[in-house]
Design a protein around this motif. Structure first.
Motif: not given
Length: 67
Positions: A48-58
């Motif tokens: 979940l934290e990885d997905e959150l990081y990816e989305l915020t980066t995008r």
């Protein structure tokens, strides 16, 4: 649909998912025991934290492009 409208819709979807991820992360952290953390729960939290990081980066990249 115009390019700007498409970007706006994509941004709205990403914002919605970020809010969902925040709630899921809070729920997962609440499931973590004080001792002897279970690997499956920790794996869920990390995913979940990885997905959150990816989305915020995008989202940051989209914001940078729109300026």
């Amino acid at each position: 649909m115009t390019h700007q409208a498409g970007q706006k819709k994509q941004r709205e979807q990403m914002e919605k998912r970020i809010l969902e991820l925040g709630a899921l992360i809070r729920e997962t952290k609440a499931r973590l025991p004080a001792h002897s953390v279970k690997p499956p729960v920790m794996m869920d939290l990390l995913a979940l934290e990885d997905e959150l990081y990816e989305l915020t980066t995008r989202m940051e990249k989209l914001d940078f492009k729109s300026d």
